[in-house]
Design an enzyme around this catalytic site. Sequence first.
Site, short mmCIF file in Angstrom:
data_model
loop_
_atom_site.label_atom_id
_atom_site.label_comp_id
_atom_site.label_asym_id
_atom_site.label_seq_id
_atom_site.Cartn_x
_atom_site.Cartn_y
_atom_site.Cartn_z
N LYS A 299 0.82 -1.21 0.00
CA LYS A 299 0.00 0.00 0.00
C LYS A 299 0.85 1.26 0.00
O LYS A 299 0.44 2.27 -0.58
CB LYS A 299 -0.98 0.00 1.18
CG LYS A 299 -2.15 -0.96 0.99
CD LYS A 299 -3.29 -0.65 1.93
CE LYS A 299 -4.47 -1.60 1.70
NZ LYS A 299 -5.53 -1.43 2.69
N LYS B 277 -5.16 -11.37 -8.26
CA LYS B 277 -6.45 -11.51 -7.60
C LYS B 277 -7.43 -10.46 -8.11
O LYS B 277 -7.02 -9.33 -8.37
CB LYS B 277 -6.22 -11.34 -6.09
CG LYS B 277 -7.34 -11.85 -5.22
CD LYS B 277 -6.98 -11.70 -3.75
CE LYS B 277 -8.17 -11.19 -2.97
NZ LYS B 277 -7.95 -11.00 -1.56
N LYS C 192 -11.54 -4.92 -6.32
CA LYS C 192 -12.49 -3.85 -6.62
C LYS C 192 -11.79 -2.52 -6.82
O LYS C 192 -12.37 -1.57 -7.34
CB LYS C 192 -13.53 -3.75 -5.50
CG LYS C 192 -12.94 -3.42 -4.16
CD LYS C 192 -13.95 -3.56 -3.04
CE LYS C 192 -13.26 -3.38 -1.71
NZ LYS C 192 -13.64 -4.32 -0.69
#
Length: 339
Positions: free
Chosen positions: A118, A200, A203
């Site tokens: 992140k 993966k 969203k």
Amino acid sequence: MAEFTKDRKTIFSGAQPSGNLTIGNYLGALKNWQLLQDDYNCIYCVVDMHAITVRQTPAELRKRSLETLAVYMACGIDPAKVVFFIQSHVPGHTQLSWVLSCSTMFGELSRMTQFKDKSAKHADNINAGLFTYPVLMAADILLYNADLVPVGSDQKQHIELARDIAQRFNQAYSPTFTVPEGYISKSSARIMSLSDPERKMSKSDPNPQSFVSILDPKDEIIKKFKRAVTDSESIVRLDPNRPGISNLINIYCAFTSKTPEECEKEFEGRGYGDFKLAVGEACADTLTKIQDKYNTYISDKAQLDKILSEGAAQANYIANKTISKVYRKVGFYAKPEVK
Ligand code: TRP
């Protein structure tokens, strides 16, 4: 209102507030959560405090927290069986998080792969919350003395840390917390991106073609599967070297409850075009039903608010007991009740 019994284990899980939940979330998590609610005391939390570790649009975040509840209910999660609430409605999470942060090492947090990922992704906003995120997550879990935590495999490292923190605290201050276990269901499918099947499905992927949202309209769903990346062969068969077609087979099987063998047989001698259409139809069939329910739930805000209010009351009751115990154990002077 959910009634918990002592003979059942406690499950806690958290969901980021996003109205944009994908079929990856549905097949990997939501479908299982629904199955668990009959056998465990389940506590499901919309983790809005975790969400602000990356930038959010306030009005969106507010709206999505409610939408998340409606989506969960549409997927079969029953507020009469589970405690469902929003994290910021229960102050115990941040209270415990601070105490636990004093039992968490800087080095441990530095090793978290999600933090590294992140920070790379949000290089202009590497805030302290992003760094201490796993401590808040440990607090979420330990606050309710959860036995099991259903999560995706990407959260394994965070669960390990929560266990280490619990054990460390128990050792330093006497047994206090249940040491939780990750619960990564065998049957939960790992759904990959439609545009890059080595990754993966997410969203937050900037390419909307790569995922199918639970609330996508049918024609959109069909289109996305039609364009899904596969390979130049045209045999519908599970094969680790052909992640695109394998992913579609997994999705098809998850929506139809068929086995890969049954699926391979069904599409023997038929091309990818036929198969992709069938996957889209199977997915849209399930999602249309969910969407109908979603539309009913989301239009009754008073009912959703009532559920959130009751959920927060139940969660607060449990959380406050843990906080009193923890504050006493670490040596905080009890707030005098002077009449
Ligand atoms: N970190 C989890 C995720 O991104 C969400 C989460 C927050 C969570 N607190 C939790 C999951 C507690 C399980 C238990 O998916």
